[in-house]
Design a protein around this motif. Structure first.
Motif, PDB file in Angstrom:
ATOM      1  N   PRO A  51       0.832  -1.343  -0.125  1.00 52.30           N
ATOM      2  CA  PRO A  51       0.005   0.007   0.046  1.00 52.30           C
ATOM      3  C   PRO A  51       0.833   1.407  -0.112  1.00 52.30           C
ATOM      4  O   PRO A  51       1.873   1.213   0.447  1.00 52.30           O
ATOM      5  N   THR A  52       0.315   2.231  -0.411  1.00 55.33           N
ATOM      6  CA  THR A  52       1.012   3.661  -0.680  1.00 55.33           C
ATOM      7  C   THR A  52       0.175   4.856  -0.202  1.00 55.33           C
ATOM      8  O   THR A  52      -1.085   4.660  -0.453  1.00 55.33           O
ATOM      9  N   ASP A  60      -3.047   8.452 -12.042  1.00 50.07           N
ATOM     10  CA  ASP A  60      -2.953   7.013 -12.594  1.00 50.07           C
ATOM     11  C   ASP A  60      -3.488   6.130 -11.514  1.00 50.07           C
ATOM     12  O   ASP A  60      -4.259   5.165 -11.799  1.00 50.07           O
ATOM     13  N   TYR A  61      -3.345   6.071 -10.314  1.00 48.77           N
ATOM     14  CA  TYR A  61      -3.850   5.600  -8.998  1.00 48.77           C
ATOM     15  C   TYR A  61      -5.347   5.659  -9.136  1.00 48.77           C
ATOM     16  O   TYR A  61      -6.124   4.690  -8.961  1.00 48.77           O
ATOM     17  N   ASP A  62      -5.643   6.783  -9.299  1.00 47.38           N
ATOM     18  CA  ASP A  62      -7.246   6.879  -9.257  1.00 47.38           C
ATOM     19  C   ASP A  62      -7.982   6.217 -10.452  1.00 47.38           C
ATOM     20  O   ASP A  62      -9.028   5.566 -10.337  1.00 47.38           O
ATOM     21  N   SER A  71      -7.717  -0.319  -4.070  1.00 48.96           N
ATOM     22  CA  SER A  71      -8.746   0.474  -3.461  1.00 48.96           C
ATOM     23  C   SER A  71      -8.272   1.659  -2.968  1.00 48.96           C
ATOM     24  O   SER A  71      -6.907   1.931  -3.099  1.00 48.96           O
ATOM     25  N   LYS A  72      -9.252   2.633  -2.719  1.00 40.83           N
ATOM     26  CA  LYS A  72      -8.604   3.928  -2.371  1.00 40.83           C
ATOM     27  C   LYS A  72      -9.512   4.344  -1.115  1.00 40.83           C
ATOM     28  O   LYS A  72     -10.756   4.561  -1.115  1.00 40.83           O
ATOM     29  N   VAL A  73      -8.865   4.658   0.143  1.00 41.86           N
ATOM     30  CA  VAL A  73      -9.334   4.757   1.246  1.00 41.86           C
ATOM     31  C   VAL A  73      -8.816   6.196   1.819  1.00 41.86           C
ATOM     32  O   VAL A  73      -7.794   6.227   1.883  1.00 41.86           O
ATOM     33  N   ILE A  86      -4.957   6.403   0.860  1.00 40.19           N
ATOM     34  CA  ILE A  86      -4.281   4.984   0.847  1.00 40.19           C
ATOM     35  C   ILE A  86      -4.684   4.345  -0.231  1.00 40.19           C
ATOM     36  O   ILE A  86      -5.826   3.971  -0.225  1.00 40.19           O
ATOM     37  N   TYR A  87      -3.694   3.691  -1.170  1.00 40.92           N
ATOM     38  CA  TYR A  87      -4.086   3.052  -2.216  1.00 40.92           C
ATOM     39  C   TYR A  87      -3.630   1.517  -1.706  1.00 40.92           C
ATOM     40  O   TYR A  87      -2.398   1.578  -1.501  1.00 40.92           O
TER      41      TYR A  87
END
Length: 204
Positions: A51-52, A60-62, A71-73, A86-87
């Motif tokens: 995770p990052t 790009d992560y979106d 996942s995007k929290v 956090i991805y």
């Protein structure tokens, strides 16, 4: 009047056709595919990167989150009161890890892989000739991207990969086809004869 090959002659013809050392389209295509399918069609991203929690927004992560690869929290607010996230990889994202062979032997598998590069057609090749003790031919061919995932069609993902050479070539062909223009793409590779058949030098 029909002419039939005698059985001994027929066996010779079949043997020549099956000989992997013969420079023909079938053998050259096999050698090229052995090399091409080992090229990771993925961004330079690895499972260990997650995770990052990026400090700045990552489009790009979106995009990966949109198609379910990560996942995007929400985690906290930055100094300007903007949310940070956090991805992390989802099971779908983990399944995108490159599963093929790596020719260099020192590169770790990447993730978010979007297909496999293979020969589309052998256009022509030169007669084999000795070069530094190895029989060599120059092959001209076209390629295609196969086994592409459904998520590759998402517009945001296309935006992420728009500068990836393989994607640029696929899109270029689509544009030419839509304009009624012929596909003028062509690649070239030198191939040498090995005990395993014809191989690209980096694959020997």
């Amino acid at each position: 009047m029909k002419h039939r090959l005698s059985l001994p002659l027929l066996l010779v013809v079949v043997a020549i056709g099956c000989d992997k050392k013969v420079a023909n389209s079938s053998n050259l295509e096999k050698g090229l595919n052995h090399y091409l399918t080992a090229q990771q069609q993925c961004p330079n991203t690895h499972a260990a990167d997650f995770p990052t929690q990026p400090i700045v927004a990552r489009t790009d992560y979106d995009a990966y989150a949109k198609v379910g690869l990560v996942s995007k929290v929400p985690s906290a607010l930055d100094g300007n009161g903007q949310p940070r996230f956090i991805y992390d990889l989802t099971s779908k994202g983990k399944d995108t890890q490159y599963k093929g062979k790596i020719l260099s032997g020192n590169e770790t598998p990447r993730i978010f892989c979007f297909g496999t590069l293979k020969v589309d057609k052998i256009l022509n090749f030169t007669d084999p000739a000795p070069n530094q003790g190895v029989s060599e031919t120059h092959v001209y061919y076209t390629t295609k991207l196969v086994d592409t995932p459904d998520w590759l069609a998402d517009p945001d993902i296309q935006g992420v990969f728009r500068n990836f050479p393989t994607i640029m070539e696929v899109n270029r062909r689509k544009i030419r086809a839509s304009q009624g223009l012929p596909d003028n793409s062509k690649m070239e590779a030198a191939m040498g004869l090995t005990a395993e058949g014809w191989r690209v030098p980096q694959d020997m």
